[in-house]
Design a protein around this motif. Structure first.
Motif, mmCIF file in Angstrom:
data_model
loop_
_atom_site.group_PDB
_atom_site.id
_atom_site.type_symbol
_atom_site.label_atom_id
_atom_site.label_comp_id
_atom_site.label_asym_id
_atom_site.label_seq_id
_atom_site.Cartn_x
_atom_site.Cartn_y
_atom_site.Cartn_z
ATOM 1 N N VAL A 191 56.045 20.881 39.498
ATOM 2 C CA VAL A 191 56.355 21.893 40.507
ATOM 3 C C VAL A 191 55.302 21.820 41.605
ATOM 4 N N PRO A 192 55.609 22.322 42.791
ATOM 5 C CA PRO A 192 54.610 22.315 43.870
ATOM 6 C C PRO A 192 53.365 23.113 43.487
ATOM 7 N N HIS A 193 52.224 22.647 43.937
ATOM 8 C CA HIS A 193 50.966 23.318 43.645
ATOM 9 C C HIS A 193 50.995 24.769 44.100
ATOM 10 N N ALA A 194 51.605 25.029 45.253
ATOM 11 C CA ALA A 194 51.666 26.398 45.775
ATOM 12 C C ALA A 194 52.426 27.310 44.823
ATOM 13 N N ASP A 195 53.487 26.789 44.196
ATOM 14 C CA ASP A 195 54.253 27.602 43.255
ATOM 15 C C ASP A 195 53.445 27.867 41.987
ATOM 16 N N ALA A 196 52.724 26.878 41.524
ATOM 17 C CA ALA A 196 51.876 27.075 40.341
ATOM 18 C C ALA A 196 50.790 28.107 40.623
ATOM 19 N N ALA A 197 50.183 28.025 41.797
ATOM 20 C CA ALA A 197 49.148 28.991 42.165
ATOM 21 C C ALA A 197 49.733 30.393 42.275
ATOM 22 N N HIS A 198 50.923 30.487 42.856
ATOM 23 C CA HIS A 198 51.599 31.783 42.971
ATOM 24 C C HIS A 198 51.795 32.391 41.592
ATOM 25 N N ASN A 199 52.304 31.611 40.642
ATOM 26 C CA ASN A 199 52.573 32.154 39.318
ATOM 27 C C ASN A 199 51.302 32.513 38.561
ATOM 28 N N ALA A 200 50.238 31.736 38.778
ATOM 29 C CA ALA A 200 48.972 32.070 38.120
ATOM 30 C C ALA A 200 48.498 33.449 38.563
ATOM 31 N N GLY A 201 48.583 33.703 39.853
ATOM 32 C CA GLY A 201 48.166 34.998 40.368
ATOM 33 C C GLY A 201 49.058 36.129 39.896
ATOM 34 N N ARG A 202 50.372 35.887 39.905
ATOM 35 C CA ARG A 202 51.295 36.940 39.487
ATOM 36 C C ARG A 202 51.208 37.194 37.981
ATOM 37 N N ALA A 203 50.942 36.179 37.201
ATOM 38 C CA ALA A 203 50.781 36.384 35.759
ATOM 39 C C ALA A 203 49.560 37.253 35.475
ATOM 40 N N ALA A 204 48.473 36.989 36.183
ATOM 41 C CA ALA A 204 47.284 37.838 36.020
ATOM 42 C C ALA A 204 47.585 39.275 36.430
ATOM 43 N N LEU A 205 48.292 39.428 37.540
ATOM 44 C CA LEU A 205 48.666 40.763 37.998
ATOM 45 C C LEU A 205 49.586 41.450 36.996
ATOM 46 N N ALA A 206 50.473 40.668 36.365
ATOM 47 C CA ALA A 206 51.428 41.243 35.412
ATOM 48 C C ALA A 206 50.729 41.874 34.219
ATOM 49 N N VAL A 207 49.658 41.254 33.746
ATOM 50 C CA VAL A 207 48.924 41.847 32.623
ATOM 51 C C VAL A 207 48.421 43.234 33.013
ATOM 52 N N HIS A 208 47.879 43.354 34.209
ATOM 53 C CA HIS A 208 47.384 44.644 34.693
ATOM 54 C C HIS A 208 48.533 45.634 34.871
ATOM 55 N N ALA A 209 49.631 45.167 35.461
ATOM 56 C CA ALA A 209 50.761 46.055 35.721
ATOM 57 C C ALA A 209 51.419 46.520 34.429
ATOM 58 N N LEU A 210 51.542 45.632 33.469
ATOM 59 C CA LEU A 210 52.211 45.964 32.218
ATOM 60 C C LEU A 210 51.409 46.923 31.352
ATOM 61 N N THR A 211 50.104 46.905 31.500
ATOM 62 C CA THR A 211 49.259 47.712 30.622
ATOM 63 C C THR A 211 48.622 48.922 31.302
ATOM 64 N N ALA A 212 48.457 48.872 32.613
ATOM 65 C CA ALA A 212 47.689 49.931 33.272
ATOM 66 C C ALA A 212 48.323 50.489 34.538
ATOM 67 N N LYS A 213 49.044 49.668 35.289
ATOM 68 C CA LYS A 213 49.513 50.117 36.596
ATOM 69 C C LYS A 213 50.935 49.631 36.842
ATOM 70 N N PRO A 214 51.925 50.259 36.184
ATOM 71 C CA PRO A 214 53.306 49.773 36.263
ATOM 72 C C PRO A 214 53.916 49.826 37.656
ATOM 73 N N GLU A 215 53.325 50.579 38.571
ATOM 74 C CA GLU A 215 53.853 50.596 39.933
ATOM 75 C C GLU A 215 53.717 49.239 40.621
ATOM 76 N N LEU A 216 52.942 48.331 40.042
ATOM 77 C CA LEU A 216 52.791 46.976 40.598
ATOM 78 C C LEU A 216 53.767 45.976 39.992
ATOM 79 N N LEU A 217 54.660 46.435 39.129
ATOM 80 C CA LEU A 217 55.506 45.497 38.388
ATOM 81 C C LEU A 217 56.461 44.700 39.267
ATOM 82 N N LEU A 218 56.935 45.261 40.356
ATOM 83 C CA LEU A 218 57.871 44.511 41.198
ATOM 84 C C LEU A 218 57.213 43.241 41.715
ATOM 85 N N ALA A 219 56.016 43.364 42.251
ATOM 86 C CA ALA A 219 55.294 42.180 42.715
ATOM 87 C C ALA A 219 54.862 41.307 41.542
ATOM 88 N N ALA A 220 54.453 41.946 40.460
ATOM 89 C CA ALA A 220 53.885 41.209 39.329
ATOM 90 C C ALA A 220 54.903 40.369 38.589
#
Length: 295
Positions: A191-220
């Motif tokens: 996959v393109p490097h930009a897509d891999a970088a995007h998912n790495a960031g969103r996966a990290a955000l998802a952990v935070h959104a899923l456990t502490a701040k669900p209002e970020l789930l749409l982006a996460a």
């Protein structure tokens, strides 16, 4: 528990958007396997308790629960003389809700019960995840809650987290099936490097959104690694995900699909979103994982 016991195992949803093969979450929809030791042989009964048809499920040694029991018993050094299994299936097959992983986990748990031993979570994960080659669904059904899974040096690992209590999962289950092997075949080797970088960031955000701040789930829950590539396999599910996200609902494809997962705050989907062809269920997060009880 050699006289008879019951194994209850939850369904699971995997990926949760960007966490491909890494995120899993247990859901409150259960398969139940009743196990009894008999003098000799094997008897397997399978009952459809809402799984959408189990006519194609084998009732011999090739049954997935039986295979997992045999593998676990061999690992633990026990051999029951004979087995009678009654499988009550509620998790829809081939819909992206972890039915295969649930079957394997129930067999592993049954093997530990037959050996008279408490489940060793780490070794049980090795046994269960080995059937599919990744641990996200298996770890969720085994441990309950939200899991982060990975493989290191050929050994599977998982960390269990507790999702934020405000998250109320809803699934939209279509009547059509989807085979994981088929949808994995749609994924590109790179996959393109930009897509891999995007998912790495969103996966990290998802952990935070899923456990502490669900209002970020749409982006996460945004994904660029797998959902778009698999879209041709289930266009109606893909369209529903897009419609829900446009309405501000964090929605993804559940596992390999075609079920749609929505991480809502109220347990319902917007009334004006068309869900024809889907069975819509609110499924709270299961926090306990597989359970074994005498009967």
């Amino acid at each position: 528990m050699s006289g008879g016991f019951r194994v209850t195992v939850p369904a699971s949803t995997a990926n949760l958007g960007p966490g491909f093969d890494a995120f899993g979450m247990a859901l409150s929809l259960y398969d139940v396997v009743q196990v009894r030791v008999i003098d000799t042989g094997l008897k397997v009964e399978v009952e459809d308790a809402g799984a959408g048809g189990v006519a194609d499920v084998p009732t011999d040694e090739t049954h997935l629960v039986v295979r997992a029991i045999r593998k676990t018993c061999e690992h633990l050094g026990v051999e029951p003389p004979g087995l009678h299994l009654r499988c009550l299936n509620s998790i829809p097959h081939a819909r992206g809700l972890g039915s295969s992983a649930a079957a394997v986990v129930s067999g592993v748990a049954a093997g530990y019960a037959l050996a008279g031993r408490e489940i060793d979570a780490f070794e049980a994960l090795q046994l269960a995840a080995g059937f599919e080659g990744h641990a996200d669904n298996a770890a969720a059904s085994l441990l309950g809650g939200l899991v982060l899974a990975w493989c290191d040096g050929g050994r599977f690992h998982a960390e269990r987290l507790t999702p934020h209590p405000a998250i109320r999962p809803v699934v939209a289950v279509p009547s059509v099936r989807s085979a994981t092997a088929t949808t994995r075949g749609l994924l590109p080797p790179a996959v393109p490097h930009a897509d891999a970088a995007h998912n790495a960031g969103r996966a990290a955000l998802a952990v935070h959104a899923l456990t502490a701040k669900p209002e970020l789930l749409l982006a996460a829950t945004e994904d660029r690694l797998h959902q778009d590539y698999r879209a041709p396999a289930y266009p109606a599910s893909t369209e529903l995900v897009a419609t829900l996200r446009a309405r501000g609902v964090p929605a993804t494809i559940s596992g390999a699909g075609p079920t749609v997962l929505a991480l809502t705050a109220d347990g319902i989907l917007p009334a004006d979103v068309g869900v024809e062809g889907f069975d819509v269920l609110e499924l709270p997060v299961d926090l306990t994982g597989v359970q074994v009880a005498a009967q």
